[in-house]
Scaffold this active site. Structure first.
Site, PDB file in Angstrom:
ATOM      1  N   GLY A   1    -170.921  21.994  -1.160  1.00 43.79           N
ATOM      2  CA  GLY A   1    -170.206  23.004  -0.365  1.00 43.79           C
ATOM      3  C   GLY A   1    -170.206  22.666   1.129  1.00 43.79           C
TER       4      GLY A   1
ATOM      5  N   ASP B   1    -172.800  11.078  -3.543  1.00 42.48           N
ATOM      6  CA  ASP B   1    -173.075  12.259  -4.376  1.00 42.48           C
ATOM      7  C   ASP B   1    -173.065  11.806  -5.827  1.00 42.48           C
ATOM      8  OD1 ASP B   1    -173.419  14.940  -5.340  1.00 42.48           O
ATOM      9  OD2 ASP B   1    -172.479  15.663  -3.512  1.00 42.48           O
TER      10      ASP B   1
ATOM     11  N   GLY C   1    -178.232  16.194   0.156  1.00 42.74           N
ATOM     12  CA  GLY C   1    -178.237  16.111  -1.312  1.00 42.74           C
ATOM     13  C   GLY C   1    -179.369  16.895  -1.945  1.00 42.74           C
ATOM     14  N   GLY C   2    -179.205  17.213  -3.222  1.00 43.69           N
ATOM     15  CA  GLY C   2    -180.236  17.943  -3.968  1.00 43.69           C
ATOM     16  C   GLY C   2    -179.726  19.293  -4.413  1.00 43.69           C
TER      17      GLY C   2
ATOM     18  N   SER D   1    -183.838  24.769   4.855  1.00 38.30           N
ATOM     19  CA  SER D   1    -183.123  26.022   4.612  1.00 38.30           C
ATOM     20  C   SER D   1    -183.928  27.193   5.165  1.00 38.30           C
ATOM     21  CB  SER D   1    -182.933  26.215   3.105  1.00 38.30           C
ATOM     22  OG  SER D   1    -182.513  27.540   2.826  1.00 38.30           O
ATOM     23  N   ASN D   2    -183.218  28.254   5.486  1.00 43.01           N
ATOM     24  CA  ASN D   2    -183.898  29.501   5.892  1.00 43.01           C
ATOM     25  C   ASN D   2    -184.832  30.004   4.796  1.00 43.01           C
ATOM     26  OD1 ASN D   2    -182.392  32.070   4.515  1.00 43.01           O
ATOM     27  ND2 ASN D   2    -180.934  30.411   4.820  1.00 43.01           N
TER      28      ASN D   2
ATOM     29  N   TYR E   1    -186.942  26.987  -4.745  1.00 42.20           N
ATOM     30  CA  TYR E   1    -186.038  26.193  -3.903  1.00 42.20           C
ATOM     31  C   TYR E   1    -186.548  26.173  -2.454  1.00 42.20           C
ATOM     32  CZ  TYR E   1    -181.939  25.735  -0.861  1.00 42.20           C
ATOM     33  OH  TYR E   1    -181.088  25.389   0.151  1.00 42.20           O
TER      34      TYR E   1
ATOM     35  N   LYS F   1    -188.101  23.098   0.181  1.00 43.93           N
ATOM     36  CA  LYS F   1    -187.698  22.830   1.563  1.00 43.93           C
ATOM     37  C   LYS F   1    -188.937  22.753   2.460  1.00 43.93           C
ATOM     38  CE  LYS F   1    -183.355  22.484   0.734  1.00 43.93           C
ATOM     39  NZ  LYS F   1    -182.720  21.153   0.825  1.00 43.93           N
TER      40      LYS F   1
ATOM     41  N   ARG G   1    -176.935  40.623   6.758  1.00 40.42           N
ATOM     42  CA  ARG G   1    -177.794  39.432   6.815  1.00 40.42           C
ATOM     43  C   ARG G   1    -177.008  38.216   7.317  1.00 40.42           C
ATOM     44  NH1 ARG G   1    -178.471  35.412   2.863  1.00 40.42           N
ATOM     45  NH2 ARG G   1    -180.204  34.065   3.459  1.00 40.42           N
TER      46      ARG G   1
END
Ligand code: 15L
Length: 265
Positions: free
Chosen positions: A12, A32, A70-71, A109-110, A134, A138, A172
């Protein structure tokens, strides 16, 4: 940087970042698992899996810098998180070092800090509070980045990406939205600034409702050019409910945090 590798280029964020990076470097190598279409001018394509040693070697060969998107990008069963995000990322870093790569931008990531309550300001120096497996992967990636900077001398920027979609639709997302333009500018800084050991920054635009003090990114030269604030009236007036249970509504990670919640945030 002569040749830059963008992993996860079919995802994305990857698809849009590939376009944003067009012409930025003499060679952009995109990789990818899936078909990435024809190579544009200045592009090389490697279809392959970061979990496969031969594919990894082809990805990193001759590369100066990597943007590692990636991932798995959402919650998944532990076995998959372990194989792809944890072991795959470790192996990619190992291959990168062996290939002489000097810089890596790690797409964190947050969700590495998703269990902090909303409104609690974070600046990247806080203790991690992952909100799911997940998010935990990170946190591992950030630790891995610190280790590869300290032990192997690779300059690494870990970017805790917020919400990188077209436009925010919830309260959010008004806080954590990042435009693809701002995110790409931040990733490019990670590859291009002359001095970098390892820093953790937030991938966020100039949003007045953010919970993130991004002064480390600003010190590195990041000036966001976009803001979620233009959608505040629309989102404030909308009666579309935010997804997730009451835990999700109270913490920064939103619905990622609510799946298997069993304690107070
Ligand atoms: C992420 O890390 C995900 O990759 C993305 O799909 C979004 O869901 C985002 O976080 C989010 O915080 O909503």
């Amino acid at each position: 940087m002569k040749r830059v590798l963008l992993t996860g280029a079919g995802g994305g964020i990857g698809k849009r970042m590939r376009r944003e990076l067009s012409g930025a470097y003499p060679i952009l190598r995109v990789s990818d698992l899936t078909d990435l279409g024809p190579a544009a001018d200045g592009e090389e394509i490697v279809v392959g899996d970061i979990c496969d040693p031969g594919d990894r070697a082809r990805m990193v060969d001759g590369v100066d810098g990597i943007i590692h998107l990636g991932g798995l990008s959402v919650e998944n069963p532990w076995e998959d998180i372990l194989r792809v995000n944890i072991d795959g990322t470790y192996r990619l870093y190992e291959a990168a070092f062996e290939a002489g790569v000097k810089r890596i931008v790690f797409a964190s990531s947050n969700h590495a800090v998703g269990f902090y309550p909303r409104g609690h300001m974070l600046d990247g120096t806080e203790r991690p509070r992952p909100d799911c497996r997940y998010g935990l992967s990170k946190v591992f990636g950030e630790g891995l980045s610190q280790y590869f900077a300290d032990n192997y001398g690779i300059g690494i920027l870990s970017v805790r990406i917020g919400w990188c979609f077209a436009k925010p639709e919830t309260q959010r997302q008004l806080g954590c939205w990042v435009s693809i333009g701002d995110l790409t500018r931040l990733c490019r800084l990670g590859l291009e600034i002359p001095e970098l050991h390892h820093e953790i920054v937030y991938g966020v635009s100039d949003n007045s409702r953010t919970w993130w003090d991004n002064s480390t990114a600003r010190r590195l030269g990041f000036t966001p050019q976009d803001t979620a604030d233009v959608w505040i009236p629309e989102v404030d007036a909308s009666d579309v409910p935010e997804p997730g249970n009451e835990v999700a509504l109270g913490v920064q990670g939103g619905p990622f945090a609510s799946t298997e919640y069993q304690g107070d945030p």
